[in-house]
Design a protein around this motif. Sequence first.
Motif: not given
Length: 100
Positions: A4-13
Motif C-alpha cells: 500500500q502507498i498513501a498520499p502521506e507516503d510521497f511528496s508533491p514533487s
Amino acid sequence: MKYQIAPEDFSPSEYPLKVSVNLTYQIETNKLAVLFEFRNHEPELTAHVSFGLHPGFGATSVEGFHLQMPRGLYRRYFSPGNFLSGETRDIEFPVGVMPF
C-alpha cells in the motif's frame, strides 16, 4: 501479500496529486492474481493512471491474463511500436473482464 502507498507516503514533487494505490498479490491454484486498486483523493481533479505487468509474471500477450475492471468510462491511448500515436478511444465499460 499486499503493498500500500498513501498520499502521506510521497511528496508533491514525486507525484503532485493526493492518490493511493493498493497492490494485492494472491496465489490461486496454478495462477497468480494481482489486484491493482487506485484511488484519487481529489475528485475535482483528474488523475492519469497506467498499470503494467511485471515481466516476471510471464504474461507474454494479452491472452495470458484477465484484466477485471469496475464500471466506468476509460480512455485507451494507442501506442503502436511502443510510441504514443495521439490516437485515443473512450470506452464506456459495464464491469468485468476488459476485452482487448
